[in-house]
Design a protein around this motif. Structure first.
Motif, PDB file in Angstrom:
ATOM      1  N   TRP A  72      -8.748   0.832  10.893  1.00  0.00           N
ATOM      2  CA  TRP A  72      -8.105  -0.021   9.890  1.00  0.00           C
ATOM      3  C   TRP A  72      -6.994  -0.858  10.536  1.00  0.00           C
ATOM      4  CZ3 TRP A  72      -9.388  -1.318   5.065  1.00  0.00           C
ATOM      5  CH2 TRP A  72     -10.253  -0.498   4.343  1.00  0.00           C
ATOM      6  N   GLY A  76      -6.887  -4.957  10.892  1.00  0.00           N
ATOM      7  CA  GLY A  76      -5.821  -5.850  10.432  1.00  0.00           C
ATOM      8  C   GLY A  76      -5.370  -6.799  11.517  1.00  0.00           C
ATOM      9  N   LEU A 144       0.357  -4.326  -1.739  1.00  0.00           N
ATOM     10  CA  LEU A 144      -0.266  -3.070  -1.316  1.00  0.00           C
ATOM     11  C   LEU A 144       0.789  -2.024  -0.985  1.00  0.00           C
ATOM     12  CD1 LEU A 144      -3.137  -4.517   0.916  1.00  0.00           C
ATOM     13  CD2 LEU A 144      -3.383  -3.411  -1.315  1.00  0.00           C
ATOM     14  N   PHE A 207      -7.544  -5.788  -6.582  1.00  0.00           N
ATOM     15  CA  PHE A 207      -7.436  -4.356  -6.326  1.00  0.00           C
ATOM     16  C   PHE A 207      -6.912  -3.648  -7.574  1.00  0.00           C
ATOM     17  CE2 PHE A 207      -6.939  -6.259  -2.115  1.00  0.00           C
ATOM     18  CZ  PHE A 207      -7.941  -5.588  -1.430  1.00  0.00           C
ATOM     19  N   LEU A 219      -5.913   0.415   3.877  1.00  0.00           N
ATOM     20  CA  LEU A 219      -5.416  -0.957   3.713  1.00  0.00           C
ATOM     21  C   LEU A 219      -3.984  -1.082   4.219  1.00  0.00           C
ATOM     22  CD1 LEU A 219      -6.877  -1.817   0.192  1.00  0.00           C
ATOM     23  CD2 LEU A 219      -7.462  -2.948   2.352  1.00  0.00           C
TER      24      LEU A 219
END
Length: 276
Positions: A72, A76, A144, A207, A219
């Motif tokens: 992850w 990114g 987030l 989301f 995330l």
């Protein structure tokens, strides 16, 4: 509107409107102190690195495991590296250059000056568009982070707000030189920051608030990768250019120490019912 979205929106407004502070720095001072901007950028870089590695990536590793967290994280990094290729590089023109350009315009005649000002205005508009595109994923990151907890959201917003001040300067400086209008410089720099709360609004509909915890941690690990790439690709080079390498490095570690202290302070001061 959900309370989490409202909190994220408020935090992103703080970050987005900090471009206005950068614009004020330009219009209230004839010769902006670029060394101070470099130190501020270095301090913000320390905040961002601390968040990326000691908070977001660390929590992702503990929650979903080393392999998934790294996938992850580097996802990114790759995502933002691709975006960065399509974003014009913002630049801060030293005031001495501005003055010399004005003199050159006087010597070459009004037509030359007008042409040059149009070119500088265009560069300012392109920079504003680039920074707007750049601020959009930052708004997503704040949202987030706020879903994870108030601590994460507040720290991301703080780091991004400090980072956005020099971006406001990058927009306002060429626009002010080209138009000689303080209002136009301030307005364009401020508008470029509004992409951040726009990112919150859009991602809030993509989301759901009941997002799977494992996906949320992943995330946030990806957000850590985005922040790390942003810091090393954009913030540190600018800090080195304007403040010098030794001073910028000191500012980076000061920023990291400040962020560590703020993480501890927020943890012990927030009410128990507030999520961290």
């Amino acid at each position: 509107m959900d309370s989490q979205v409202l909190v994220a929106l408020a935090l992103s407004l703080v970050g987005g409107l900090s471009t206005s502070l950068g614009a004020l720095f330009v219009i209230l001072n004839e010769a902006p102190n670029l060394k101070m901007l470099g130190l501020l950028q270095g301090f913000a870089a320390g905040l961002m690195l601390s968040i990326s590695f000691l908070d977001l990536a660390h929590n992702a590793i503990n929650s979903i495991g080393f392999l998934k967290a790294n996938l992850w994280f580097f996802g990114g990094v790759i995502f933002f590296a691709i975006i960065a290729n399509f974003i014009p590089e913002p630049s801060l023109a030293p005031s001495s250059d501005v003055k010399s350009k004005k003199k050159g315009g006087d010597e070459g005649g009004k037509d030359t000056l007008k042409k040059h000002r149009r070119q500088v205005l265009f560069s300012g508009i392109v920079t504003a568009i680039g920074i707007s595109l750049h601020n959009f994923p930052e708004g997503m990151a704040v949202f987030l982070g706020s879903m994870k907890g108030l601590r994460v959201g507040v720290n991301l917003a703080l780091a991004i707000a400090l980072h956005n001040i020099p971006e406001g300067v990058a927009v306002a400086l060429p626009v002010y030189f080209a138009t000689q209008s303080k209002w136009q410089a301030f307005k364009l720099a401020t508008l470029s920051g509004f992409a951040e709360p726009l990112g919150v609004i859009i991602v809030a509909y993509l989301f759901p608030s009941s997002l799977n915890p494992e996906i949320l941690e992943g995330l946030l690990g990806a957000v850590g990768g985005v922040m790390a790439f942003l810091t090393l690709h954009e913030m540190l080079p600018l800090a080195f250019d304007y403040a010098g390498q030794k001073q910028a490095i000191k500012a980076v570690f000061l920023g990291m120490a400040f962020m560590s202290a703020s993480l501890y302070f927020l943890e012990i001061s927030l009410p128990a019912e507030m999520s961290l």
